[in-house]
Write a protein that holds these residues in place. Structure first.
Motif, mmCIF file in Angstrom:
data_model
loop_
_atom_site.group_PDB
_atom_site.id
_atom_site.type_symbol
_atom_site.label_atom_id
_atom_site.label_comp_id
_atom_site.label_asym_id
_atom_site.label_seq_id
_atom_site.Cartn_x
_atom_site.Cartn_y
_atom_site.Cartn_z
ATOM 1 N N ALA A 1 6.932 3.188 7.275
ATOM 2 C CA ALA A 1 5.622 2.540 7.341
ATOM 3 C C ALA A 1 5.000 2.715 8.722
ATOM 4 N N TYR B 1 1.244 0.883 2.613
ATOM 5 C CA TYR B 1 1.504 -0.291 1.785
ATOM 6 C C TYR B 1 2.750 -0.102 0.923
ATOM 7 N N LEU C 1 10.423 0.057 6.947
ATOM 8 C CA LEU C 1 9.515 -0.180 8.062
ATOM 9 C C LEU C 1 9.358 1.046 8.955
ATOM 10 N N ALA D 1 2.909 -7.492 8.322
ATOM 11 C CA ALA D 1 4.103 -8.132 8.867
ATOM 12 C C ALA D 1 3.826 -9.569 9.287
ATOM 13 N N TYR E 1 5.875 -0.308 3.056
ATOM 14 C CA TYR E 1 6.132 -1.692 3.451
ATOM 15 C C TYR E 1 6.722 -2.482 2.285
ATOM 16 N N LEU F 1 -0.504 -2.388 9.187
ATOM 17 C CA LEU F 1 0.925 -2.695 9.138
ATOM 18 C C LEU F 1 1.276 -3.972 9.898
#
Length: 317
Positions: free
Chosen positions: A252, A241, A249, A219, A244, A215
């Protein structure tokens, strides 16, 4: 912005662009061996099908997770052919071609191109120290042995190879070879990752090789992860995935913690016998380890079962 970039890359891959780059969850596959220690191609087919059915975006056989240094060239070619044939274009397939000699690497890379793989990954030279000049010459020779529309990912795993690929060296290689399009980086250094991401004005693709950093790597601007743990449990990584991509978020982050918990129980790939045993527990026969590596002992299997039972269920993702 990064979510849109990844979505665009995925669409380009599905449209069949000339050079398909890696993205999302690309699984580093184990190599199954039978009880006599021979490569079991039937099990390779079954594992390929299992992973595709779980929604991974790409396959990366014959790397570190695949016990590459234990296989002959002929065995590696047979596995590569099996994975490409079984995948049948449903996911992106990159064959890891790095070997102990430059000549063998070139033969394996050219074979991957001939059988219809989407690209190759090439680890740095291993064990013996290599200078920056030697690393550059090696990669240029390998890349130039292939068509310039056949993509190559460099592969930096310094903790195993004993050679570290600096960003300035990767940049010089990419400048000379248009088919060198990215790197798999398997060391948790986000400063180096940023240096890779700035190659070619930001056009150089970076895939994170440390599963627990999927993750944060997304980002930062990476295109995804090449994950060994996803060979056993693809579900939490695919879920990270997907969350995201949706821009969720918080979800995620929660899913990444679940994926990390699975990484910890499976020892993050430090011993592939945990992967093969956990696959067996899932009903997927991935065979045995090849000597000198050994399968888990009964007390280790019992401990693994206990630890897995305590994890969040993948059925609840």
């Amino acid at each position: 912005m990064q979510v849109e970039k990844i979505k665009e890359r995925a669409c380009n891959n599905r449209r069949g662009e000339a050079m398909k780059k890696l993205y999302g969850v690309t699984t580093a596959m184990v190599t199954p061996f039978d009880a006599q220690g021979a490569v079991d191609l039937d099990k390779v087919e079954a594992l390929t099908e299992f992973l595709i059915s779980k929604g991974v975006h790409g396959l990366f056989p014959l790397g570190t997770t695949g016990e590459m240094v234990r296989l002959s060239e002929e065995e590696r070619m047979a596995v590569a052919e099996t994975v490409v044939r079984q995948a049948a274009g449903r996911v992106v397939v990159y064959i890891h071609a790095g070997a102990m000699t430059q000549e063998a690497t070139i033969r394996l890379a050219q074979h991957a191109q001939r059988i219809g793989a989407d690209g190759v990954g090439v680890v740095t030279p291993m064990f013996l120290g290599a200078s920056d000049r030697e690393l550059e010459a090696y990669y240029v020779a390998v890349a130039n042995s292939l068509p310039q529309d056949f993509p190559v990912y460099l592969y930096n795993i310094p903790q195993c190879s004993a050679n570290d690929l600096k960003a300035e060296v990767a940049a010089r290689v990419a400048e000379q070879c248009t088919n060198v399009v990215g790197v798999k980086y398997s060391w948790p250094d986000f400063l180096r990752t940023d240096e890779y991401l700035r190659i070619n004005g930001g056009g150089f693709a970076v895939m994170q090789g440390a599963d627990r950093l999927m993750l944060p790597a997304l980002a930062q601007g990476c295109d995804g992860v090449i994950s060994g743990v996803s060979c056993v449990y693809p579900e939490p990584f695919v879920a990270v995935y997907d969350a995201y991509q949706r821009g969720d978020l918080e979800r995620a982050r929660t899913l990444q913690r679940t994926a990390t918990a699975y990484c910890e129980v499976l020892r993050s790939g430090s011993n592939m016998s945990y992967f093969k045993e956990a696959l067996r527990l899932r009903g997927i026969d991935a065979g045995v380890m090849r000597a000198p590596q050994l399968d888990l002992q009964p007390h280790e299997i019992e401990q693994l079962q206990t630890e897995l039972a305590a994890l969040p269920s993948i059925d609840e993702l």
